[in-house]
Scaffold this motif. Structure first.
Motif, PDB file in Angstrom:
ATOM      1  N   MET A   1     -34.794 -26.609  18.151  1.00  0.00           N
ATOM      2  CA  MET A   1     -33.604 -25.768  18.309  1.00  0.00           C
ATOM      3  C   MET A   1     -34.036 -24.321  18.433  1.00  0.00           C
ATOM      4  O   MET A   1     -34.801 -23.807  17.638  1.00  0.00           O
ATOM      5  N   ARG A   2     -33.522 -23.686  19.429  1.00  0.00           N
ATOM      6  CA  ARG A   2     -33.807 -22.276  19.613  1.00  0.00           C
ATOM      7  C   ARG A   2     -32.640 -21.471  19.075  1.00  0.00           C
ATOM      8  O   ARG A   2     -31.490 -21.704  19.430  1.00  0.00           O
ATOM      9  N   LYS A   3     -32.899 -20.531  18.198  1.00  0.00           N
ATOM     10  CA  LYS A   3     -31.846 -19.760  17.565  1.00  0.00           C
ATOM     11  C   LYS A   3     -31.878 -18.310  18.028  1.00  0.00           C
ATOM     12  O   LYS A   3     -32.924 -17.720  18.212  1.00  0.00           O
TER      13      LYS A   3
ATOM     14  N   SER B   1     -26.714 -20.360  17.217  1.00  0.00           N
ATOM     15  CA  SER B   1     -27.775 -21.197  17.765  1.00  0.00           C
ATOM     16  C   SER B   1     -27.279 -22.005  18.951  1.00  0.00           C
ATOM     17  O   SER B   1     -26.084 -22.315  19.066  1.00  0.00           O
TER      18      SER B   1
ATOM     19  N   SER C   1     -28.500 -25.548  21.008  1.00  0.00           N
ATOM     20  CA  SER C   1     -29.403 -26.691  21.045  1.00  0.00           C
ATOM     21  C   SER C   1     -28.885 -27.678  22.082  1.00  0.00           C
ATOM     22  O   SER C   1     -27.754 -27.567  22.567  1.00  0.00           O
TER      23      SER C   1
ATOM     24  N   LYS D   1     -29.709 -31.731  24.391  1.00  0.00           N
ATOM     25  CA  LYS D   1     -30.475 -32.943  24.667  1.00  0.00           C
ATOM     26  C   LYS D   1     -30.332 -33.300  26.140  1.00  0.00           C
ATOM     27  O   LYS D   1     -29.229 -33.254  26.695  1.00  0.00           O
TER      28      LYS D   1
ATOM     29  N   THR E   1     -25.116 -27.974  22.614  1.00  0.00           N
ATOM     30  CA  THR E   1     -24.345 -27.643  21.422  1.00  0.00           C
ATOM     31  C   THR E   1     -24.461 -26.156  21.108  1.00  0.00           C
ATOM     32  O   THR E   1     -25.573 -25.617  21.025  1.00  0.00           O
TER      33      THR E   1
ATOM     34  N   THR F   1     -18.869 -25.384  15.606  1.00  0.00           N
ATOM     35  CA  THR F   1     -19.677 -26.118  16.577  1.00  0.00           C
ATOM     36  C   THR F   1     -18.844 -26.514  17.782  1.00  0.00           C
ATOM     37  O   THR F   1     -17.715 -26.986  17.636  1.00  0.00           O
TER      38      THR F   1
ATOM     39  N   GLY G   1     -40.073 -32.166  20.474  1.00  0.00           N
ATOM     40  CA  GLY G   1     -38.984 -32.027  21.426  1.00  0.00           C
ATOM     41  C   GLY G   1     -39.058 -32.949  22.617  1.00  0.00           C
ATOM     42  O   GLY G   1     -38.245 -32.825  23.542  1.00  0.00           O
TER      43      GLY G   1
ATOM     44  N   THR H   1     -35.383 -32.450  23.838  1.00  0.00           N
ATOM     45  CA  THR H   1     -34.444 -31.721  22.991  1.00  0.00           C
ATOM     46  C   THR H   1     -34.943 -30.305  22.759  1.00  0.00           C
ATOM     47  O   THR H   1     -36.135 -30.011  22.811  1.00  0.00           O
ATOM     48  N   PHE H   2     -33.993 -29.409  22.533  1.00  0.00           N
ATOM     49  CA  PHE H   2     -34.362 -28.027  22.237  1.00  0.00           C
ATOM     50  C   PHE H   2     -33.404 -27.448  21.230  1.00  0.00           C
ATOM     51  O   PHE H   2     -32.337 -28.022  20.944  1.00  0.00           O
TER      52      PHE H   2
END
Length: 329
Positions: free
Chosen positions: A1-3, A23, A25, A27, A53, A69, A295, A328-329
């Protein structure tokens, strides 16, 4: 996850909030599946499943945690879920379009791609003419319509927690007025503990549409035991809808964490619509999942299934192989 941390007065304009942690994120899944059964066609095709997301979290100076979210489903080109939560020592209250207590306390078991050979993996509940079976499922059912609702989830109390949700939705159709609504409610509870080195998790949930215009009811119960990389789980549930569906679905699964990157699993499902001349569905499958890098994951599953249309006693046997790469990120 990149914040991405934004702590500016433009973003944080609420009294008592020090900063907002925002954040992003997501998929991205791409794969191929091949299927063969007793119908007049076989399915061999590529598939894709993507979502993104967006979420934020901040904490007030009184200790309340406020989060939100929104999930965007690129396949449907639409928002999948969108809600916000206020949490504290009292538990958590979630408001908006999101899963209710029933879905949050579903007893998922170890399975191929964690979807029990469901329709998502291309395993169809159809007879040998291609007609859909009625009232049989690849896993115990729950409401997943993400309608606007209010959900309360308790804090953990000695390993026990519970949740309750309610949604009032407008009724449409002949004879309805703008003031007609349905009160859909759901309740769930779980208990977790460690007994002699074995992690035990027990879960139960119940859902009721609450109105004569939608007489659907779901319930599900499950238990999982984990120790030394091995997880054994079982779940059972029922679904009732009007006079056409009175089903029972049971699932067992076992998984083994071979290493930090490799896991394998087996599952079996048996579902039957208990009305006169009701349909039946059975499936079993094995799967493997491997983390190639942080990831990036590769998974493959092989399923066999049998669906029988009770009135005509026509049975469809088939098999399915599905492989996918997930980033995923």
């Amino acid at each position: 996850m990149r914040k991405v941390l934004l702590a500016t007065t433009a973003i944080v304009a609420v009294a008592g909030v020090a900063q907002a942690d925002i954040s992003i994120s997501g998929k991205f899944e791409m794969g191929y599946q091949t299927e063969s059964d007793d119908t007049t066609y076989d399915q061999d095709a590529m598939f894709q499943n993507d979502n993104i997301t967006f979420s934020f979290t901040n904490v007030t100076d009184t200790g309340l945690a406020i989060s939100g979210t929104t999930v965007y489903d690129s396949d449907a080109d639409a928002t999948d879920e969108s809600s916000f939560t206020v949490a504290g020592d009292f538990g958590a209250v979630t408001l908006g379009e999101n899963d209710g207590a029933g879905a949050n306390f579903m007893p998922w078991v170890v399975a191929a791609n964690n979807n029990l050979g469901s329709y998502d993996s291309g395993v169809p509940a159809i007879d040998n003419t291609g007609a859909a079976l009625v009232g049989v499922y690849a896993y115990p059912q729950y409401r997943s319509d993400d309608e606007v609702k209010v959900t309360y989830t308790s804090p953990s109390m000695g390993g026990f927690s519970f949740g309750y949700s309610m949604a009032d939705t407008a009724v449409t159709g002949t004879g309805t007025t703008s003031s007609d609504t349905e009160a859909n409610t759901s309740f769930g509870a779980s208990y977790s503990s460690d007994m002699g080195g074995v992690s035990v998790h027990i879960t139960a949930m119940m859902e009721d549409s609450g109105e004569a215009t939608d007489t659907s009811e779901n319930d599900a119960y499950g238990i999982s035991l984990s120790s030394g990389g091995v997880t054994l789980a079982a779940a059972t549930g029922g679904t009732k809808t009007g006079t056409t569906i009175d089903s029972d679905t049971s699932v067992i699964g076992v998984g083994y964490q071979v290493s930090d990157d490799l896991s394998v699993a087996y599952h079996y499902v048996d579902s039957e619509n208990s009305i006169t001349s009701g349909d039946t569905f059975k499936a079993n499958g094995i799967s493997a999942s491997y983390n190639i890098a942080s990831g990036l994951n590769f998974s493959v599953s092989m399923n066999n299934y049998e669906g029988t249309e009770g009135a005509g006693n026509t049975t469809n046997d088939g098999s399915n192989v599905r492989a996918s790469l997930v980033a995923t990120f």
